[in-house]
Design an enzyme around this catalytic site. Structure first.
Site: not given
Ligand code: XIL
Length: 358
Positions: A156, A271
């Site tokens: 991220e 994820e």
């Protein structure tokens, strides 16, 4: 290190010659069941608490998965509660279990702005940040060399809503080191474990619109930049916390997979879960809508790069971050994962198994 065997179960190496067209195969009610070649490998992220306390959780992971990711135990917060001290116990327990069961292991995550221990939030200078980041990666990879075959090296780093002048997220790493923190992380990881698969991991790649396109473009530019500097990067992890109310950009995903492939970089789904806060209350309807959405996404991703690993973020609705993070206004429990709260397979699991066996 004691109980951890230095044996690597390889994630990669899936035949890419089996480029199956994403035909109309479906396991959802009314759909034909057919497909020609293996499309995905499947795994789940495991949470230490559930893993330690719930034998059905362990059994479900053994039964359904090829790959295991410790969900939180390899984050800085877990490994380094205090400066200068590493706590590997919790991670080791899950890893030993995964090895004993013959599962491949993905590590998450070596450089993230979140889940940082308090002391690390106080890093002050670029030199200090670089020293800690390098030391962290070297220490963790030295320990798990030959055990963890694939790593989320940076997680991220892209801004939530990137603009041409501000592509990167405002994090402690970016403030102190700029985007060079990405280079440092990958370069250190490659030296510390030259055999590991090194992955950049991020969210919001899979939907329609300029924000998602921009995130894909920034990722491709970053890969080109690293490659120009001869820094290895082997994969991009699409987190795929899918919002049921957002259309999947199937064409965009296929194009992204091809663009990555052209750079010699793999696509992974790291994820996966389904955010169902806007779906109808009715459980059957909700589960079918969720499975269809996941199917649309996985069909595109596995067309883009057949054989890709697909990790769900947990395995049972009994335990998930989705209900807490994305609560429904009717207060009903979230149903984001392939097994229900009683470990029964939901239509989402049928989709996954169809692609896994296909
Ligand atoms: C989440 C875990 O699922 C939670 O258990 C934890 O409390 C917070 O982190 N993106 C990521 C993951 O990369 O590490 C996050 O996991 C979910 C969002």
């Amino acid at each position: 290190m004691s109980r951890l065997l230095h044996r690597r179960t390889v994630l990669a190496g899936i035949a890419t010659s089996s480029l199956a067209p994403s035909g109309p195969s479906s396991t959802l009610p009314g759909g034909p069941v057919q497909a020609a070649t293996p499309r995905i490998r499947y795994g789940a992220a495991a949470m230490k608490e559930n893993f330690n306390e719930d034998p059905r959780y362990r059994a479900a992971i053994i039964e359904h998965c090829d790959i295991i990711t410790p969900m939180n135990d390899l984050k800085w917060e877990a490994l380094r509660p205090e400066r200068g001290k590493f706590n590997f116990e919790d991670a080791d327990r899950i890893l030993a279990f995964a090895q004993k069961a013959g599962k491949a292991i993905r590590g998450h995550a070596l450089c993230w702005y979140n889940a940082m221990p308090t002391w690390a939030q106080g890093l002050r200078t670029g030199a200090e940040a670089e020293r800690e980041l390098r030391q962290h990666i070297e220490t963790v990879l030295a320990r798990y060399k030959g055990v963890i075959s694939s790593w989320d090296v940076v997680n991220e780093a892209i801004a939530h809503d990137p603009t041409p002048t501000r592509p990167w997220r405002d994090t402690i790493w970016n403030r102190l080191l700029g985007p060079a923190h990405i280079d440092i992380a990958f370069e250190t990881a490659a030296r510390a474990d030259p055999a590991a698969e090194l992955v950049y991991n991020d969210y919001d790649y899979e939907n329609v619109g300029p924000r998602f396109e921009a995130r894909r473009r920034i990722t491709l530019d970053m890969i080109r930049r690293l490659q120009a500097k001869k820094i290895p990067i082997h994969g991009v992890g699409i987190q795929a916390h899918l919002y049921a109310e957002r259309a999947i950009d199937e064409e965009g995903i296929v194009r992204f997979g091809a663009d990555l492939q052209a750079l010699g970089v793999k696509m992974l789904v790291t994820e996966l879960d389904l955010i169902d806060w806007r779906l109808p209350a009715d459980i059957r309807q909700r589960d079918i809508a969720a499975a269809r959405h996941v199917e649309t996404f996985l069909d595109a991703a596995s067309t883009a790069q057949p054989g890709l690993p697909v990790i769900t973020w947990g395995i049972t609705d009994k335990y998930s971050w989705v209900g807490e993070t994305f609560p429904r206004t009717d207060k009903l429990a979230a149903r984001p994962l392939p097994l229900d709260e009683s470990y029964r397979a939901k239509p989402m699991m049928d989709v996954i198994q169809r692609l896994r066996r296909a």
